[in-house]
Scaffold this motif. Sequence first.
Motif, PDB file in Angstrom:
ATOM      1  N   PHE A 101      12.494  32.708  -3.162  1.00 31.83           N
ATOM      2  CA  PHE A 101      12.224  33.665  -2.097  1.00 31.83           C
ATOM      3  C   PHE A 101      13.514  34.144  -1.445  1.00 31.83           C
ATOM      4  O   PHE A 101      13.669  34.192  -0.248  1.00 31.83           O
ATOM      5  N   ARG A 102      14.450  34.444  -2.317  1.00 30.93           N
ATOM      6  CA  ARG A 102      15.692  35.115  -1.920  1.00 30.93           C
ATOM      7  C   ARG A 102      16.475  34.330  -0.867  1.00 30.93           C
ATOM      8  O   ARG A 102      17.191  34.888  -0.053  1.00 30.93           O
ATOM      9  N   GLY A 103      16.289  33.018  -0.836  1.00 29.62           N
ATOM     10  CA  GLY A 103      17.102  32.181   0.044  1.00 29.62           C
ATOM     11  C   GLY A 103      16.775  32.301   1.512  1.00 29.62           C
ATOM     12  O   GLY A 103      17.497  31.764   2.344  1.00 29.62           O
ATOM     13  N   THR A 104      15.705  32.990   1.876  1.00 34.84           N
ATOM     14  CA  THR A 104      15.325  33.125   3.282  1.00 34.84           C
ATOM     15  C   THR A 104      13.855  32.786   3.430  1.00 34.84           C
ATOM     16  O   THR A 104      13.081  32.824   2.480  1.00 34.84           O
ATOM     17  N   ARG A 105      13.449  32.473   4.658  1.00 37.25           N
ATOM     18  CA  ARG A 105      12.059  32.110   4.889  1.00 37.25           C
ATOM     19  C   ARG A 105      11.129  33.306   4.848  1.00 37.25           C
ATOM     20  O   ARG A 105       9.936  33.150   4.723  1.00 37.25           O
ATOM     21  N   ARG A 106      11.645  34.503   4.953  1.00 40.09           N
ATOM     22  CA  ARG A 106      10.770  35.655   5.134  1.00 40.09           C
ATOM     23  C   ARG A 106       9.864  35.919   3.946  1.00 40.09           C
ATOM     24  O   ARG A 106       8.856  36.604   4.079  1.00 40.09           O
ATOM     25  N   GLN A 107      10.175  35.374   2.772  1.00 41.06           N
ATOM     26  CA  GLN A 107       9.311  35.544   1.613  1.00 41.06           C
ATOM     27  C   GLN A 107       8.578  34.259   1.240  1.00 41.06           C
ATOM     28  O   GLN A 107       7.782  34.258   0.307  1.00 41.06           O
ATOM     29  N   GLU A 108       8.833  33.168   1.964  1.00 43.51           N
ATOM     30  CA  GLU A 108       8.290  31.884   1.541  1.00 43.51           C
ATOM     31  C   GLU A 108       6.761  31.872   1.603  1.00 43.51           C
ATOM     32  O   GLU A 108       6.095  31.388   0.681  1.00 43.51           O
ATOM     33  N   GLY A 109       6.184  32.386   2.668  1.00 42.66           N
ATOM     34  CA  GLY A 109       4.724  32.414   2.787  1.00 42.66           C
ATOM     35  C   GLY A 109       4.085  33.316   1.756  1.00 42.66           C
ATOM     36  O   GLY A 109       3.067  32.965   1.138  1.00 42.66           O
ATOM     37  N   LEU A 110       4.669  34.485   1.552  1.00 40.33           N
ATOM     38  CA  LEU A 110       4.150  35.410   0.544  1.00 40.33           C
ATOM     39  C   LEU A 110       4.260  34.787  -0.846  1.00 40.33           C
ATOM     40  O   LEU A 110       3.349  34.914  -1.673  1.00 40.33           O
ATOM     41  N   ASP A 111       5.369  34.103  -1.106  1.00 48.81           N
ATOM     42  CA  ASP A 111       5.563  33.444  -2.396  1.00 48.81           C
ATOM     43  C   ASP A 111       4.494  32.387  -2.635  1.00 48.81           C
ATOM     44  O   ASP A 111       3.905  32.301  -3.725  1.00 48.81           O
ATOM     45  N   ALA A 112       4.205  31.569  -1.624  1.00 43.06           N
ATOM     46  CA  ALA A 112       3.175  30.538  -1.762  1.00 43.06           C
ATOM     47  C   ALA A 112       1.804  31.169  -1.976  1.00 43.06           C
ATOM     48  O   ALA A 112       0.985  30.658  -2.752  1.00 43.06           O
ATOM     49  N   LEU A 113       1.557  32.260  -1.316  1.00 39.31           N
ATOM     50  CA  LEU A 113       0.275  32.951  -1.469  1.00 39.31           C
ATOM     51  C   LEU A 113       0.123  33.495  -2.883  1.00 39.31           C
ATOM     52  O   LEU A 113      -0.932  33.343  -3.519  1.00 39.31           O
ATOM     53  N   VAL A 114       1.187  34.116  -3.414  1.00 41.49           N
ATOM     54  CA  VAL A 114       1.136  34.681  -4.767  1.00 41.49           C
ATOM     55  C   VAL A 114       0.891  33.588  -5.798  1.00 41.49           C
ATOM     56  O   VAL A 114       0.168  33.785  -6.773  1.00 41.49           O
TER      57      VAL A 114
END
Length: 462
Positions: A101-114
């Motif tokens: 997730f590009r090294g930041t938290r901003r994509q972590e939730g979306l990544d887990a959802l996907v």
Amino acid sequence: MVAQAEHDSAGAAGAARSDWPLYLSREEQVRLGEPLAVPVPGHEASGARIFKQVVDQGAGEVAPRHGKALVHYRSWIEASGQLAHDTWEDGQPLSMVVGRFRGTRRQEGLDALVQSMQAGERCLATVPSELAYGDEGNFSFPHVPPKSTLVYLVELLAVEPPDESVAKSDMTFEGRCEKAERLRLEGNELFKADQIEEALSKYIVALSYITDEMMYQVFGHYKAYGNSVRLPTMLNKAACHLRLKQYEQCIADCSTVLAEEEAQYKEEADEAEEKARDEGGIRTGTAEAKPHGRNPKALYRRGCAKFELGQLDAAKKDLKEALAGDPKNVGIRNQLKKVQAEELAIAKQRKENFKGLFGPSPASHTSEHAARPGSGQATGAGHAASAGASIFAMIGVLLRRFLEFIFGLFGASLHAPARATVGSGDSLEEEVRAALHGSQDAAQAAERIETLYKELQHNKSK
């Protein structure tokens, strides 16, 4: 926060989310059913939980870790309902590597959802701030206040397993085109096997290798080579959308193909013109570019989609042009017949809806009475008929004005004329019939219609 309280009370069993339908279209609300959020596995130790509900079930593969996922999503700030980001509006899906997730938290939730989704799935979800933009928020784009829970509507378009050989960023243009062509052919086999959603995923991944941005950077035979793969893939994708009843997407893809082919032919004409000038020719404006008609497949599929959406005139125009380009195509001819049959059915229904509404004219009554033996009025029949016709023409103008107002007020269609309550509670149709049939003469009928018109104007202004 209300949503958080609902989540806490739900635990592992999930929670009712009465607010979720607000984020969906009417058709999506119907498919959603009872709004009930269930937790997404992972992050239990931290206490940050993602809750989701499936809107449309997927039938494809689960997104593999370190594989590629193509995702469309909208995100809102839950506290305010403000839209944060919309990739559909951007016109380009997000391409992400699952598990990174590009090294930041901003994509972590979306990544887990996907990672919890199958290709083709569409779901609603809440992602807490700990797995989104955190305590700091984001003050660039998208703007997200600190400590904001986000609501996501996510569609997993396609997934692709990890490629351990050559990264896409390291591929040559020719290599990308070859990869896209292989994926297109794989999609064709899936389509023939009636695995439409899986075929659609293949086509979407294929197009990700030859993007709009890349095509803007190539010219000449490179551009022609790219389009020779890209445009057929897009047409195949449109065929999938048509089969899946995703008519707007089908129309968009076909329109893109037609526009890009037109631009390509224009470019070829300009090159031919320039070549003619360089060779000392004087054929300005008459360069001999390759003659062409617009793509019959694109026109046919767009025409079919427009027909399903009820856009009969536009559908007929596309299908006629497609048939002109491919006169022996039985499928195009049959679809055009369906459009024409639907037009006849609608015309017949319109006629039936208004049948008997106006009744016999005073002129016809006068002429019929004058023709009877012994009536004593035969000598004045012509004048009476003329006067009656003149007055009835005035009634026609008033009635047209009246009905146009009614259709605008009540949103009536010609397939199902509106009924409205006026005065004593009689239906609109009965009021009009009473005005026309129950009047002693044409002037009285006109007066009654004008009265109805004023009553409805008065009701609308309240």
